[in-house]
Design a protein around this motif. Structure first.
Motif, PDB file in Angstrom:
ATOM      1  N   CYS A 137      38.971   5.817   3.269  1.00  0.00           N
ATOM      2  CA  CYS A 137      39.676   5.887   4.555  1.00  0.00           C
ATOM      3  C   CYS A 137      40.988   6.616   4.332  1.00  0.00           C
ATOM      4  O   CYS A 137      41.403   6.792   3.180  1.00  0.00           O
ATOM      5  CB  CYS A 137      39.990   4.483   5.067  1.00  0.00           C
ATOM      6  SG  CYS A 137      38.510   3.615   5.575  1.00  0.00           S
ATOM      7  N   GLN A 145      43.941   5.452   5.222  1.00  0.00           N
ATOM      8  CA  GLN A 145      44.742   4.363   4.642  1.00  0.00           C
ATOM      9  C   GLN A 145      44.054   3.048   4.997  1.00  0.00           C
ATOM     10  O   GLN A 145      43.188   3.019   5.866  1.00  0.00           O
ATOM     11  CB  GLN A 145      46.177   4.391   5.171  1.00  0.00           C
ATOM     12  CG  GLN A 145      46.269   4.204   6.676  1.00  0.00           C
ATOM     13  CD  GLN A 145      47.692   4.375   7.200  1.00  0.00           C
ATOM     14  OE1 GLN A 145      48.448   5.192   6.717  1.00  0.00           O
ATOM     15  NE2 GLN A 145      48.037   3.587   8.200  1.00  0.00           N
ATOM     16  N   LYS A 146      44.427   1.995   4.305  1.00  0.00           N
ATOM     17  CA  LYS A 146      43.746   0.725   4.534  1.00  0.00           C
ATOM     18  C   LYS A 146      44.389  -0.011   5.707  1.00  0.00           C
ATOM     19  O   LYS A 146      45.603  -0.243   5.724  1.00  0.00           O
ATOM     20  CB  LYS A 146      43.827  -0.132   3.253  1.00  0.00           C
ATOM     21  CG  LYS A 146      42.948  -1.339   3.271  1.00  0.00           C
ATOM     22  CD  LYS A 146      41.486  -1.013   3.070  1.00  0.00           C
ATOM     23  CE  LYS A 146      40.589  -2.192   3.373  1.00  0.00           C
ATOM     24  NZ  LYS A 146      39.185  -1.829   3.494  1.00  0.00           N
ATOM     25  N   CYS A 147      43.588  -0.403   6.700  1.00  0.00           N
ATOM     26  CA  CYS A 147      44.112  -1.165   7.839  1.00  0.00           C
ATOM     27  C   CYS A 147      44.320  -2.628   7.403  1.00  0.00           C
ATOM     28  O   CYS A 147      43.478  -3.171   6.669  1.00  0.00           O
ATOM     29  CB  CYS A 147      43.144  -1.109   9.010  1.00  0.00           C
ATOM     30  SG  CYS A 147      42.768   0.572   9.530  1.00  0.00           S
ATOM     31  N   TYR A 169      43.835  -5.444   8.688  1.00  0.00           N
ATOM     32  CA  TYR A 169      42.882  -6.486   9.114  1.00  0.00           C
ATOM     33  C   TYR A 169      41.488  -6.279   8.498  1.00  0.00           C
ATOM     34  O   TYR A 169      40.592  -7.084   8.681  1.00  0.00           O
ATOM     35  CB  TYR A 169      42.727  -6.469  10.648  1.00  0.00           C
ATOM     36  CG  TYR A 169      42.222  -5.131  11.176  1.00  0.00           C
ATOM     37  CD1 TYR A 169      40.867  -4.900  11.353  1.00  0.00           C
ATOM     38  CD2 TYR A 169      43.101  -4.096  11.470  1.00  0.00           C
ATOM     39  CE1 TYR A 169      40.408  -3.671  11.815  1.00  0.00           C
ATOM     40  CE2 TYR A 169      42.656  -2.878  11.927  1.00  0.00           C
ATOM     41  CZ  TYR A 169      41.305  -2.676  12.095  1.00  0.00           C
ATOM     42  OH  TYR A 169      40.851  -1.457  12.535  1.00  0.00           O
ATOM     43  N   CYS A 170      41.301  -5.180   7.768  1.00  0.00           N
ATOM     44  CA  CYS A 170      39.940  -4.742   7.428  1.00  0.00           C
ATOM     45  C   CYS A 170      39.446  -5.305   6.103  1.00  0.00           C
ATOM     46  O   CYS A 170      40.103  -5.155   5.074  1.00  0.00           O
ATOM     47  CB  CYS A 170      39.928  -3.221   7.378  1.00  0.00           C
ATOM     48  SG  CYS A 170      38.349  -2.573   6.816  1.00  0.00           S
ATOM     49  N   PHE A 194      36.206  -4.467   5.173  1.00  0.00           N
ATOM     50  CA  PHE A 194      35.095  -3.606   4.758  1.00  0.00           C
ATOM     51  C   PHE A 194      35.449  -2.983   3.415  1.00  0.00           C
ATOM     52  O   PHE A 194      36.627  -2.800   3.098  1.00  0.00           O
ATOM     53  CB  PHE A 194      34.847  -2.475   5.768  1.00  0.00           C
ATOM     54  CG  PHE A 194      34.344  -2.969   7.086  1.00  0.00           C
ATOM     55  CD1 PHE A 194      33.325  -3.895   7.161  1.00  0.00           C
ATOM     56  CD2 PHE A 194      34.894  -2.492   8.269  1.00  0.00           C
ATOM     57  CE1 PHE A 194      32.866  -4.350   8.384  1.00  0.00           C
ATOM     58  CE2 PHE A 194      34.441  -2.944   9.491  1.00  0.00           C
ATOM     59  CZ  PHE A 194      33.429  -3.871   9.552  1.00  0.00           C
ATOM     60  N   SER A 236      36.437  -0.350   1.380  1.00  0.00           N
ATOM     61  CA  SER A 236      36.941   1.024   1.476  1.00  0.00           C
ATOM     62  C   SER A 236      38.276   1.109   0.767  1.00  0.00           C
ATOM     63  O   SER A 236      38.966   0.095   0.600  1.00  0.00           O
ATOM     64  CB  SER A 236      37.096   1.451   2.927  1.00  0.00           C
ATOM     65  OG  SER A 236      38.144   0.739   3.532  1.00  0.00           O
ATOM     66  N   GLY A 283      31.279   3.060   7.108  1.00  0.00           N
ATOM     67  CA  GLY A 283      32.235   2.991   5.993  1.00  0.00           C
ATOM     68  C   GLY A 283      33.259   1.915   6.234  1.00  0.00           C
ATOM     69  O   GLY A 283      32.983   0.929   6.902  1.00  0.00           O
ATOM     70  N   GLY A 284      34.420   2.247   5.779  1.00  0.00           N
ATOM     71  CA  GLY A 284      35.045   3.501   5.434  1.00  0.00           C
ATOM     72  C   GLY A 284      35.079   4.462   6.642  1.00  0.00           C
ATOM     73  O   GLY A 284      34.877   4.076   7.777  1.00  0.00           O
ATOM     74  N   THR A 285      35.378   5.680   6.321  1.00  0.00           N
ATOM     75  CA  THR A 285      35.507   6.704   7.353  1.00  0.00           C
ATOM     76  C   THR A 285      34.607   7.895   7.028  1.00  0.00           C
ATOM     77  O   THR A 285      35.036   8.832   6.338  1.00  0.00           O
ATOM     78  CB  THR A 285      36.984   7.143   7.459  1.00  0.00           C
ATOM     79  OG1 THR A 285      37.794   5.987   7.701  1.00  0.00           O
ATOM     80  CG2 THR A 285      37.198   8.123   8.593  1.00  0.00           C
ATOM     81  N   ARG A 294      46.491   1.735  12.449  1.00  0.00           N
ATOM     82  CA  ARG A 294      45.636   2.886  12.793  1.00  0.00           C
ATOM     83  C   ARG A 294      46.497   4.148  12.888  1.00  0.00           C
ATOM     84  O   ARG A 294      47.644   4.089  13.329  1.00  0.00           O
ATOM     85  CB  ARG A 294      44.921   2.644  14.131  1.00  0.00           C
ATOM     86  CG  ARG A 294      44.084   1.391  14.165  1.00  0.00           C
ATOM     87  CD  ARG A 294      42.943   1.409  13.207  1.00  0.00           C
ATOM     88  NE  ARG A 294      42.093   2.558  13.374  1.00  0.00           N
ATOM     89  CZ  ARG A 294      40.786   2.590  13.124  1.00  0.00           C
ATOM     90  NH1 ARG A 294      40.180   1.524  12.662  1.00  0.00           N
ATOM     91  NH2 ARG A 294      40.088   3.677  13.304  1.00  0.00           N
TER      92      ARG A 294
HETATM   93  S1  SF4 Z   1      36.987   1.029   7.547  1.00  0.00           S
HETATM   94 FE1  SF4 Z   1      37.964   1.332   9.546  1.00  0.00          FE
HETATM   95  S2  SF4 Z   1      39.123  -0.569   9.836  1.00  0.00           S
HETATM   96 FE2  SF4 Z   1      38.630  -0.452   7.648  1.00  0.00          FE
HETATM   97  S3  SF4 Z   1      40.384   0.521   6.662  1.00  0.00           S
HETATM   98 FE3  SF4 Z   1      38.928   2.138   7.182  1.00  0.00          FE
HETATM   99  S4  SF4 Z   1      39.573   2.867   9.207  1.00  0.00           S
HETATM  100 FE4  SF4 Z   1      40.561   0.902   8.872  1.00  0.00          FE
END
Ligand code: SF4
Length: 377
Positions: A16, A18-20, A22-23, A25, A27, A67-69, A139
């Motif tokens: 990604c 950058q890391k959000c 709350y996430c 997942f 990545s 993902g990820g992105t 975001r």
């Molecule tokens: S997967 Fe989506 S929510 Fe998670 S860090 Fe990447 S952009 Fe943010």
């Protein structure tokens, strides 16, 4: 011999911008250049290893690049990935092929390239249209950019597209959440994933907890939002998934109906049924360095009968659709008699109804889903 359930393919892209906060997942922030071609080569080798578990005439009904992105991948990389999949797997002519995109890193040229590869569905990670909230979620895109991209996608003849939107954001009022939702509805996406922010372990929000709306506000947001979505012609077919008729997401439906899926890429999960009824789960390596050195599989194990039973029910009870009783055997290879007494208890408790050859989760069953599932443990 068991008739095998539908088969999907999930592809994980673990980077990604950058890391959000709350996430949870799997990545990591991209540092430097993304190793496009190298990663795609590993994805295709990973897929090849999994092919031993499926017969070569099994059709794939859906592909999801998540993902990820994934929109960080170059056009060439996406083309190479899709070409590589087509030479290794049989795609159904109506396969749904989705890619998740971040509104920040996309343009019309990119969408045209996606269409050329056969991608026919776009999932847009919007989360909110409020600039302050977007910032608090970490975001990088603006509300204006998200709307531009949604308008662009809606004119581009994709079969469908989805908007991801969250509610229950830090310090969010009922009015703010509903204003966000109304802006999404006006943009008229065929599919809308509208879900509540929850604090997950191993996230920044878990270490530094933000102030979230109280339960009454959350309940009011949910009630009002649900009414608005229904009035706008959306069907709620899963706890957080809303779609216009004919636009349910095939890929997610296959997960929730306990279908089969190959999962390739760093940290991906797969679930595959063998003709003898045995079901295996394959978990891929979450360490990128090891994955990029060809060590794709982390663990692989076979489900026992109790796992099959509870996993089937946990998934099917999430959906707002009747469950044909025959699906229990079709998807687990187990006879209905193994859950007969628990089904009777669930009906007596008011959680479940049996109508002809279907089971239907009642309103009470949806509200007390955990209690319903406990009856089967
Ligand atoms: S997967 Fe989506 S929510 Fe998670 S860090 Fe990447 S952009 Fe943010």
């Amino acid at each position: 011999m068991l008739k095998l359930p539908p088969l999907s393919l999930y592809i994980h892209i673990p980077w990604c911008i950058q890391k959000c906060p709350y996430c949870d997942f799997h990545s990591q922030p991209l540092k430097g250049r993304l190793p496009n071609i190298k990663y795609i080569n590993h994805l295709l080798h990973d897929l090849e290893q999994d092919l031993q578990h499926i017969s070569n005439n099994r059709e794939v009904i859906s592909i999801y690049i998540g993902g990820g992105t994934p929109s960080l991948l170059s056009n060439n990389a996406i083309q190479m990935l899709m070409d590589g999949i087509r030479t290794r797997l049989l795609l159904n002519e109506n396969s749904e092929i989705t890619i998740e995109i971040n509104p920040e890193i996309i343009d019309s040229n990119r969408f045209i390239k996606y269409q050329k590869t056969g991608i026919n569905r776009i999932s847009i990670g919007v989360q909110s249209f409020n600039s302050k909230k977007l910032k608090s979620l970490g975001r990088t895109h603006s509300s204006k950019k998200a709307k531009e991209i949604i308008n662009l996608v809606s004119k581009m003849n994709f079969k469908s597209f989805n908007i991801d939107l969250m509610y229950g954001l830090p310090n969010q009022s009922l009015e703010e959440a509903i204003h966000d939702l109304c802006q999404a509805i006006v943009l008229n996406p065929p599919h809308l994933s509208w879900y509540q922010l929850t604090i997950e372990a191993n996230t920044l929000f878990n270490s530094y907890q933000p102030s979230l709306p109280d339960d009454t506000t959350l309940w009011n947001i949910y009630k009002k939002g649900n009414q608005l979505l229904t009035a706008a012609g959306y069907h709620r077919y899963e706890i957080s998934a809303y779609a216009k008729p004919g636009y349910y997401c095939k890929h997610n439906l296959n997960y929730w109906r306990f279908g089969d899926y190959l999962g390739i890429g760093c940290s991906a999960h797969g679930k595959l049924t063998k003709p003898n009824g045995c079901i295996i789960r394959i978990v891929k390596n979450k360490y990128l360095y090891s994955f990029m050195n060809g060590k794709y599989i982390d663990t692989q194990y076979q489900l026992n009968n109790d796992d099959k039973k509870i996993e089937f029910l946990m998934n099917r009870f999430r959906l707002f659709e009747n469950i044909p009783c025959s699906d229990f055997y079709k998807y687990t290879g187990l006879h209905e008699t193994v859950i007969e007494s628990q089904i009777k208890n669930a009906i007596a408790s008011g959680y479940l109804l049996k109508v002809k050859n279907y089971w239907k989760v009642t309103k009470k069953g949806k509200l007390f889903l955990n209690s319903l599932l406990e009856l089967f443990l």
